[in-house]
Scaffold this motif. Sequence first.
Motif, PDB file in Angstrom:
ATOM      1  N   ASP A   1       0.817  -0.929   0.038  1.00  0.00           N
ATOM      2  CA  ASP A   1      -0.088  -0.297  -0.017  1.00  0.00           C
ATOM      3  C   ASP A   1       0.859   1.359  -0.013  1.00  0.00           C
ATOM      4  OD1 ASP A   1      -1.922   1.941   0.248  1.00  0.00           O
ATOM      5  OD2 ASP A   1      -2.743   1.050   2.156  1.00  0.00           O
ATOM      6  N   VAL A   2       0.923   1.776  -1.215  1.00  0.00           N
ATOM      7  CA  VAL A   2       1.762   3.104  -1.255  1.00  0.00           C
ATOM      8  C   VAL A   2       0.741   4.372  -1.318  1.00  0.00           C
ATOM      9  CG1 VAL A   2       3.434   4.414  -2.810  1.00  0.00           C
ATOM     10  CG2 VAL A   2       3.561   2.051  -2.450  1.00  0.00           C
ATOM     11  N   ARG A   3       0.946   5.228  -0.457  1.00  0.00           N
ATOM     12  CA  ARG A   3      -0.161   6.374  -0.589  1.00  0.00           C
ATOM     13  C   ARG A   3       0.850   7.825  -0.579  1.00  0.00           C
ATOM     14  NH1 ARG A   3      -4.599   5.062   4.027  1.00  0.00           N
ATOM     15  NH2 ARG A   3      -4.568   2.771   3.698  1.00  0.00           N
ATOM     16  N   GLN A   4       0.218   8.643  -1.307  1.00  0.00           N
ATOM     17  CA  GLN A   4       1.012   9.895  -1.688  1.00  0.00           C
ATOM     18  C   GLN A   4       0.489  11.144  -0.910  1.00  0.00           C
ATOM     19  OE1 GLN A   4       2.258  10.135  -6.031  1.00  0.00           O
ATOM     20  NE2 GLN A   4       0.545   8.513  -6.196  1.00  0.00           N
ATOM     21  N   TYR A   5       1.056  12.086  -0.473  1.00  0.00           N
ATOM     22  CA  TYR A   5       0.494  13.315   0.006  1.00  0.00           C
ATOM     23  C   TYR A   5       1.262  14.693  -0.128  1.00  0.00           C
ATOM     24  CZ  TYR A   5      -1.401   9.675   3.231  1.00  0.00           C
ATOM     25  OH  TYR A   5      -2.118   8.341   3.657  1.00  0.00           O
ATOM     26  N   ASN A   6       0.660  15.516  -0.161  1.00  0.00           N
ATOM     27  CA  ASN A   6       1.129  17.050  -0.456  1.00  0.00           C
ATOM     28  C   ASN A   6       1.227  17.742   0.748  1.00  0.00           C
ATOM     29  OD1 ASN A   6       2.179  16.355  -3.132  1.00  0.00           O
ATOM     30  ND2 ASN A   6       0.394  16.981  -3.984  1.00  0.00           N
ATOM     31  N   VAL A   7       0.400  17.745   1.626  1.00  0.00           N
ATOM     32  CA  VAL A   7       0.175  18.372   2.861  1.00  0.00           C
ATOM     33  C   VAL A   7      -0.015  17.212   4.035  1.00  0.00           C
ATOM     34  CG1 VAL A   7      -1.541  20.052   3.912  1.00  0.00           C
ATOM     35  CG2 VAL A   7      -1.688  20.006   1.411  1.00  0.00           C
ATOM     36  N   ILE A   8       0.704  18.037   4.943  1.00  0.00           N
ATOM     37  CA  ILE A   8       1.130  17.107   6.178  1.00  0.00           C
ATOM     38  C   ILE A   8      -0.304  16.666   6.997  1.00  0.00           C
ATOM     39  CG2 ILE A   8       1.715  18.952   7.571  1.00  0.00           C
ATOM     40  CD1 ILE A   8       4.021  16.741   8.672  1.00  0.00           C
ATOM     41  N   TYR A   9      -1.393  17.704   7.097  1.00  0.00           N
ATOM     42  CA  TYR A   9      -2.385  17.635   7.684  1.00  0.00           C
ATOM     43  C   TYR A   9      -3.109  16.308   7.421  1.00  0.00           C
ATOM     44  CZ  TYR A   9      -2.044  22.594   8.573  1.00  0.00           C
ATOM     45  OH  TYR A   9      -1.615  23.896   9.117  1.00  0.00           O
ATOM     46  N   LYS A  10      -3.049  15.987   6.021  1.00  0.00           N
ATOM     47  CA  LYS A  10      -3.790  14.940   5.367  1.00  0.00           C
ATOM     48  C   LYS A  10      -3.004  13.509   5.963  1.00  0.00           C
ATOM     49  CE  LYS A  10      -6.738  17.580   3.394  1.00  0.00           C
ATOM     50  NZ  LYS A  10      -8.160  17.535   3.902  1.00  0.00           N
ATOM     51  N   LEU A  11      -1.545  13.784   5.746  1.00  0.00           N
ATOM     52  CA  LEU A  11      -1.014  12.386   6.160  1.00  0.00           C
ATOM     53  C   LEU A  11      -1.003  12.033   7.567  1.00  0.00           C
ATOM     54  CD1 LEU A  11       2.718  11.962   5.176  1.00  0.00           C
ATOM     55  CD2 LEU A  11       1.916  11.538   7.613  1.00  0.00           C
ATOM     56  N   ILE A  12      -1.228  13.110   8.356  1.00  0.00           N
ATOM     57  CA  ILE A  12      -1.356  12.598   9.914  1.00  0.00           C
ATOM     58  C   ILE A  12      -2.764  12.263  10.160  1.00  0.00           C
ATOM     59  CG2 ILE A  12      -1.366  13.585  12.187  1.00  0.00           C
ATOM     60  CD1 ILE A  12       0.867  15.552  11.483  1.00  0.00           C
ATOM     61  N   GLU A  13      -3.697  12.735   9.430  1.00  0.00           N
ATOM     62  CA  GLU A  13      -5.128  12.232   9.742  1.00  0.00           C
ATOM     63  C   GLU A  13      -5.371  10.871   9.116  1.00  0.00           C
ATOM     64  OE1 GLU A  13      -7.677  15.323   7.406  1.00  0.00           O
ATOM     65  OE2 GLU A  13      -7.227  16.671   8.928  1.00  0.00           O
ATOM     66  N   ASP A  14      -4.594  10.483   7.962  1.00  0.00           N
ATOM     67  CA  ASP A  14      -4.728   9.187   7.432  1.00  0.00           C
ATOM     68  C   ASP A  14      -3.988   8.116   8.262  1.00  0.00           C
ATOM     69  OD1 ASP A  14      -5.622   7.393   5.566  1.00  0.00           O
ATOM     70  OD2 ASP A  14      -4.214   7.967   4.165  1.00  0.00           O
ATOM     71  N   VAL A  15      -2.699   8.524   8.824  1.00  0.00           N
ATOM     72  CA  VAL A  15      -2.159   7.562  10.019  1.00  0.00           C
ATOM     73  C   VAL A  15      -3.228   7.582  11.150  1.00  0.00           C
ATOM     74  CG1 VAL A  15      -0.312   7.363  11.438  1.00  0.00           C
ATOM     75  CG2 VAL A  15      -0.031   8.148   9.203  1.00  0.00           C
ATOM     76  N   ILE A  16      -3.762   8.476  11.689  1.00  0.00           N
ATOM     77  CA  ILE A  16      -4.673   8.173  12.714  1.00  0.00           C
ATOM     78  C   ILE A  16      -5.768   7.380  12.508  1.00  0.00           C
ATOM     79  CG2 ILE A  16      -6.264   9.614  14.205  1.00  0.00           C
ATOM     80  CD1 ILE A  16      -4.425  11.981  14.065  1.00  0.00           C
ATOM     81  N   GLN A  17      -6.213   7.343  11.179  1.00  0.00           N
ATOM     82  CA  GLN A  17      -7.369   6.651  10.795  1.00  0.00           C
ATOM     83  C   GLN A  17      -6.993   5.189  10.585  1.00  0.00           C
ATOM     84  OE1 GLN A  17     -10.630   7.479  10.246  1.00  0.00           O
ATOM     85  NE2 GLN A  17     -10.992   5.507  10.322  1.00  0.00           N
ATOM     86  N   ILE A  18      -5.747   4.986  10.003  1.00  0.00           N
ATOM     87  CA  ILE A  18      -5.055   3.594  10.152  1.00  0.00           C
ATOM     88  C   ILE A  18      -5.343   2.821  11.365  1.00  0.00           C
ATOM     89  CG2 ILE A  18      -3.164   2.024   9.295  1.00  0.00           C
ATOM     90  CD1 ILE A  18      -2.747   4.396   6.973  1.00  0.00           C
ATOM     91  N   LEU A  19      -4.573   3.738  12.297  1.00  0.00           N
ATOM     92  CA  LEU A  19      -4.448   3.214  13.637  1.00  0.00           C
ATOM     93  C   LEU A  19      -5.741   2.924  14.223  1.00  0.00           C
ATOM     94  CD1 LEU A  19      -1.622   5.517  15.006  1.00  0.00           C
ATOM     95  CD2 LEU A  19      -1.231   3.286  14.176  1.00  0.00           C
ATOM     96  N   THR A  20      -6.843   3.839  14.054  1.00  0.00           N
ATOM     97  CA  THR A  20      -7.997   3.667  14.495  1.00  0.00           C
ATOM     98  C   THR A  20      -8.646   2.306  14.037  1.00  0.00           C
ATOM     99  OG1 THR A  20      -8.239   5.893  14.770  1.00  0.00           O
ATOM    100  CG2 THR A  20     -10.396   4.479  14.972  1.00  0.00           C
ATOM    101  N   ASP A  21      -8.437   2.088  12.609  1.00  0.00           N
ATOM    102  CA  ASP A  21      -8.941   0.744  12.040  1.00  0.00           C
ATOM    103  C   ASP A  21      -8.309  -0.535  12.765  1.00  0.00           C
ATOM    104  OD1 ASP A  21     -10.574   2.436  10.557  1.00  0.00           O
ATOM    105  OD2 ASP A  21      -9.281   2.401   8.642  1.00  0.00           O
ATOM    106  N   ASN A  22      -7.152  -0.267  13.133  1.00  0.00           N
ATOM    107  CA  ASN A  22      -6.426  -1.658  13.772  1.00  0.00           C
ATOM    108  C   ASN A  22      -6.720  -1.549  15.228  1.00  0.00           C
ATOM    109  OD1 ASN A  22      -4.035  -2.676  12.075  1.00  0.00           O
ATOM    110  ND2 ASN A  22      -4.439  -0.765  11.375  1.00  0.00           N
TER     111      ASN A  22
END
Length: 656
Positions: free
Chosen positions: A527-548
Amino acid sequence: MWRLIQSNRLQSRFSVGLRYYAKSTKKVSIPATNNLKKLNFVIPNYISVNKLSNLLNCRSEQLVEDLTGLGFANVTQNYILSREYVELILQEYNYELPASRRLLNAQTVYDELKSPINPRLLNKRPPVVTIMGHVDHGKTTIIDHLRKSSVVSQEHGGITQHIGAFQIVTPLSKRKITFLDTPGHAAFLKMRERGANITDIIVLVVSIEDSIMPQTIEAIKHAKNSGNETIIAITKIDKIKQPKERERALERITADLLVHDIQLEQVGGDVQVVPLSARSGENMDLLEESIILLSDVMDIRAEDSIKIAAEGWVLESQVKKSVGNVATVLLKKGCLQKGNILVCGNTYCKVRNLLDGAGRPVTKAMPSDAVEVLGWREVPEAGDQVVQAKNEAQAKKYNAKRVALLQVEEQAVNVERLNLERGIKKEEEEAQDKDVNSEANSDSKLGIGPKKVNFIVKADVSGSAEAIKESIAALGNGEVVCNVISSSVGFPAESDLKMAQITDSKVLCFNLGSMPSEVINNRKGVDVRQYNVIYKLIEDVIQILTDNLEPVYETKHVAQIDVREIFEFTLKKKVIKIAGCRVESGKISRNSAVQILRGDQVVFDGKLATLKQGKNDSLEVSKGSECGITFENGFEGYEAGDKIMVYERQRVPRYL
């Protein structure tokens, strides 16, 4: 100062030993002689108590007792001692030690390459100014106005996400100023710390609309810790047209600054305040004048001769397709030219080319110049110090010495952990012998910990990779945590994808632009994910952790069916019982999960085998209709008067 603090931490283990010795009141049975013994063996970096006793030709039990007297805790024959501790012990055993050597570590190994200060070579240099403050308070707009460019329009999400280094010639005084534009987002804490500690003057930006904000407070803290001079720039004053309203807003900001112990000039301090608007240009000349005036008072000087070793700091580093490994270096001392040999971190460089902030080749770089250096063997780490070596052989020698010291430091961490684990094991064994806390001991051996979700970070520059790692590494809770396997610069390589496949990691790519399709749609299924804004990256990581997080379900009853009568049906000499039912509420379907209740007791929990209306199979029966039901696994323990409850298990949303 922060480098010195890091260096001192590595000496803490020896200091602990000295403190133990100083506090010790127990008499140690050491040889009572004034004659020094000759040391007939080489002191290793690490050695167990048992092996040291053999070298000293004494009983290991006696050595354990002596070490306990010196203040060591949980000492056993397998306890591992460092070289510093061994030297302390040998002194107590009256051995003559080799001549004291300078204590080196990975952070100070390059100090031997530095030239001593020569006051005759000290000349004035341009000030290095760092712009700091909260997100969207106008930091980059100030630099944008000064250098007449359009940095703001090129940034993703409207925020600066790298340290930008630019040298300008001020239009009024024709003096050079080097500006560092540090990001204001909370994720770039490390980058802002680095900016505050390699600069001369800090321009603290405060918006007239928002006053003091969280990152402003953080910037104030860094400015105070660095000891650098500060100028307050109150921005966006063009947004308040009325003079009285503007004056009230300025008074409010002044009061807020005084609360945070900023000694302003208007109250007898030495910190200048400049209200300005970078968009309209109002008072921008006053900011320039304030910086030049303060730098003259500070009398900023540096040695700028080619006779001394050049020194500087890596602001950013990255891999460029056309030129390879590149590092932006801020020179603090000496004169950097093509062909010079530089060492930095675990790599070195023969300078192939120097580029200024506009990408133009330059022949040399002087103190306070920020230049791109080409020719690095490996990508250096942002924030590492750069020192000039005499030749490539010397650079390789000191690189190897640093790598060896890093290995020793890594061994030290492993040794301390091993000693701690053995000490815990010893305490557990003693507790078991006394039958105390046996239940807690058994739990501690299970090694139960939070679930680790693995990530691999790839970014355009090393500063961003470091900042992202620092931002997401602390995310999680006692149940699930973020584990950064690696963080580096450039597109994901085959080795990164293989590592991600082995460790079940997600690859987070930041500011890398369009990536090859073979990376995005890789055959390994990573799973390779691309980001340009760090807000989005952090939000996505939080969601991945929440899903786990471990799923939590609640049972919701959606229908009730009454068992009215029991029918028997003979099929191939086999009697089958059928529950004649009526749907009282909701609806029941062929794949429904059901419970049969007899009073408060659950007599069956499972699914249906058949659902019929008359002689026909039915997929769904609604409220008020009658039906015949049989249950899976041949269950026939139901009776007339039982209630069938249809339920659904719904996942309850969870958050970190």
